[in-house]
Design a protein around this motif. Structure first.
Motif, PDB file in Angstrom:
ATOM      1  N   ASN A 166       0.825  -1.206   0.000  1.00 43.91           N
ATOM      2  CA  ASN A 166       0.000   0.000   0.000  1.00 43.91           C
ATOM      3  C   ASN A 166       0.863   1.261   0.000  1.00 43.91           C
ATOM      4  O   ASN A 166       0.553   2.250  -0.670  1.00 43.91           O
ATOM      5  CB  ASN A 166      -0.934  -0.004   1.209  1.00 43.91           C
ATOM      6  N   LYS A 167       1.937   1.228   0.762  1.00 45.79           N
ATOM      7  CA  LYS A 167       2.813   2.395   0.879  1.00 45.79           C
ATOM      8  C   LYS A 167       3.433   2.776  -0.456  1.00 45.79           C
ATOM      9  O   LYS A 167       3.507   3.961  -0.808  1.00 45.79           O
ATOM     10  CB  LYS A 167       3.913   2.107   1.902  1.00 45.79           C
ATOM     11  N   ILE A 168       3.898   1.776  -1.219  1.00 42.36           N
ATOM     12  CA  ILE A 168       4.568   2.079  -2.488  1.00 42.36           C
ATOM     13  C   ILE A 168       3.592   2.096  -3.667  1.00 42.36           C
ATOM     14  O   ILE A 168       3.993   2.310  -4.812  1.00 42.36           O
ATOM     15  CB  ILE A 168       5.709   1.087  -2.769  1.00 42.36           C
ATOM     16  N   GLY A 169       2.299   1.861  -3.396  1.00 38.07           N
ATOM     17  CA  GLY A 169       1.262   2.059  -4.408  1.00 38.07           C
ATOM     18  C   GLY A 169       1.036   0.928  -5.379  1.00 38.07           C
ATOM     19  O   GLY A 169       0.456   1.140  -6.449  1.00 38.07           O
ATOM     20  N   LEU A 170       1.431  -0.298  -5.035  1.00 37.99           N
ATOM     21  CA  LEU A 170       1.249  -1.403  -5.970  1.00 37.99           C
ATOM     22  C   LEU A 170      -0.215  -1.764  -6.167  1.00 37.99           C
ATOM     23  O   LEU A 170      -0.610  -2.210  -7.250  1.00 37.99           O
ATOM     24  CB  LEU A 170       2.035  -2.636  -5.500  1.00 37.99           C
ATOM     25  N   ALA A 171      -1.032  -1.565  -5.144  1.00 41.13           N
ATOM     26  CA  ALA A 171      -2.462  -1.852  -5.280  1.00 41.13           C
ATOM     27  C   ALA A 171      -3.094  -0.940  -6.332  1.00 41.13           C
ATOM     28  O   ALA A 171      -3.911  -1.373  -7.151  1.00 41.13           O
ATOM     29  CB  ALA A 171      -3.162  -1.683  -3.937  1.00 41.13           C
ATOM     30  N   ALA A 172      -2.706   0.323  -6.320  1.00 41.02           N
ATOM     31  CA  ALA A 172      -3.246   1.279  -7.287  1.00 41.02           C
ATOM     32  C   ALA A 172      -2.742   1.002  -8.705  1.00 41.02           C
ATOM     33  O   ALA A 172      -3.404   1.318  -9.685  1.00 41.02           O
ATOM     34  CB  ALA A 172      -2.878   2.706  -6.874  1.00 41.02           C
ATOM     35  N   LEU A 173      -1.559   0.381  -8.804  1.00 42.30           N
ATOM     36  CA  LEU A 173      -0.969   0.119 -10.117  1.00 42.30           C
ATOM     37  C   LEU A 173      -1.490  -1.160 -10.762  1.00 42.30           C
ATOM     38  O   LEU A 173      -1.247  -1.388 -11.946  1.00 42.30           O
ATOM     39  CB  LEU A 173       0.558   0.036  -9.987  1.00 42.30           C
ATOM     40  N   GLY A 174      -2.158  -2.000  -9.996  1.00 41.41           N
ATOM     41  CA  GLY A 174      -2.730  -3.198 -10.610  1.00 41.41           C
ATOM     42  C   GLY A 174      -2.538  -4.487  -9.852  1.00 41.41           C
ATOM     43  O   GLY A 174      -3.039  -5.534 -10.279  1.00 41.41           O
ATOM     44  N   LEU A 175      -1.822  -4.463  -8.727  1.00 39.97           N
ATOM     45  CA  LEU A 175      -1.704  -5.666  -7.916  1.00 39.97           C
ATOM     46  C   LEU A 175      -2.998  -5.806  -7.113  1.00 39.97           C
ATOM     47  O   LEU A 175      -3.314  -4.950  -6.288  1.00 39.97           O
ATOM     48  CB  LEU A 175      -0.513  -5.572  -6.962  1.00 39.97           C
TER      49      LEU A 175
END
Length: 236
Positions: A220-229
C-alpha cells in the motif's frame, strides 16, 4: 489513544502477549513461596528462553516501475513464487501470504519446480540457473501460464549467540523481484528480518500473520495496489 487488544496488528499483539506473559511470570513467581514457586518460575522462564521468534524490519531499497509500464501490461491475475537457488521456508510463507492477501492465483516454489521438471523431461530444458534470467522467466510463465514471476532469494548476513548461548540469532535479508513474462521488471524490494532460534520451533501462524501485515503495509505504501496488484479489501 492506545489500541485495544482486539484492534492491534498481529506483530504488536504477539509482542504484547509476550510482554504480559513475562510480567505475569515475575508477578506470580513473587507471590509463590518456597521450592514450588522457584521450580515453577524456573520452568516458565526456561520455556520463554527456548522459544523462537522472527522480527521483520522496514523494507529497504524499494523500487517500482513507472505507472505507464504497469498499465501497458494490463491486469495481473497470477504469479509464480520461486527462489532460484533453494526453496526457503520464507518463500513458502510468502506464497501463503499472497494467497491470503491478494486475489492472485499464486503458484508456490513447489509448483514451479514440478513444472520445470516436467518440461525438462519433455523438452530437455535445463533448470533455472540464475536469478533474473529472462529465459527462466519465459519458461516459467509458459509452463504454468502465469502473468509474472516473483523471484525470492534469502541471504543470511550475520549470526550470533544470544541469551547466554541458549539461542542463535540470525540477521537475514529477503530479496524480492517481480518480473513479467516479457522480462519487464515491475517491482524490487529488500526485507531485512531477524530470526531468533531456540530449541522450540517457530509458531508458523504468528510468523505468517506478521509477514502479511508487514507486506500489505508495504504494498500500500509504495502504491502497488493502485498500479494493478489486486489486494483484497480486507485481507485480515
Amino acid at each position: 489513544m492506545s489500541p485495544t487488544v482486539g484492534h492491534m496488528s498481529p506483530p504488536l499483539l504477539i509482542r504484547t502477549k509476550r510482554l504480559l506473559l513475562a510480567l505475569s511470570v515475575v508477578a506470580f513467581g513473587g507471590l509463590m513461596q518456597g521450592c514450588l514457586g522457584a521450580a515453577w518460575l524456573g520452568a516458565v522462564g526456561t520455556d520463554l528462553v527456548r522459544s523462537s521468534d522472527v522480527e521483520f524490519q522496514p523494507f529497504q531499497n524499494s523500487w517500482v516501475a513507472p505507472s505507464a509500464t504497469w498499465h501497458e501490461r494490463g491486469s495481473m491475475t497470477s504469479v509464480a513464487v520461486t527462489p532460484v537457488e533453494v526453496n526457503t521456508a520464507m518463500a513458502f510463507r510468502l506464497t501463503t501470504v499472497l494467497q491470503q492477501a491478494t486475489d492472485l492465483h499464486v503458484f508456490s516454489p513447489s509448483d514451479v519446480t514440478t513444472g520445470l521438471q516436467l518440461q525438462k523431461k519433455t523438452e530437455g530444458t535445463a533448470s533455472i540457473s540464475a536469478q533474473n534470467d529472462v529465459t527462466a522467466v519465459q519458461r516459467i510463465t509458459a509452463t504454468l501460464g502465469v502473468d509474472c514471476v516473483l523471484f525470492v532469494r534469502e541471504v543470511e548476513e550475520l549470526s550470533q549467540e544470544s541469551f547466554w548461548g541458549w539461542k542463535q540469532r540470525y540477521s537475514n535479508r529477503l530479496y524480492l523481484e517481480l518480473v513479467t513474462a516479457e522480462g519487464v521488471h515491475l517491482w524490487r524490494d529488500e526485507l531485512p528480518f531477524i530470526v531468533v532460534k531456540g530449541t522450540k520451533a517457530l509458531e508458523e501462524e504468528w510468523v505468517k500473520q506478521a509477514l502479511e501485515t508487514h507486506l500489505v503495509a508495504q504494498l500500500n505504501k509504495i502504491g502497488l495496489a493502485a498500479l494493478g496488484l489486486p489486494l483484497k479489501q480486507d485481507p485480515f
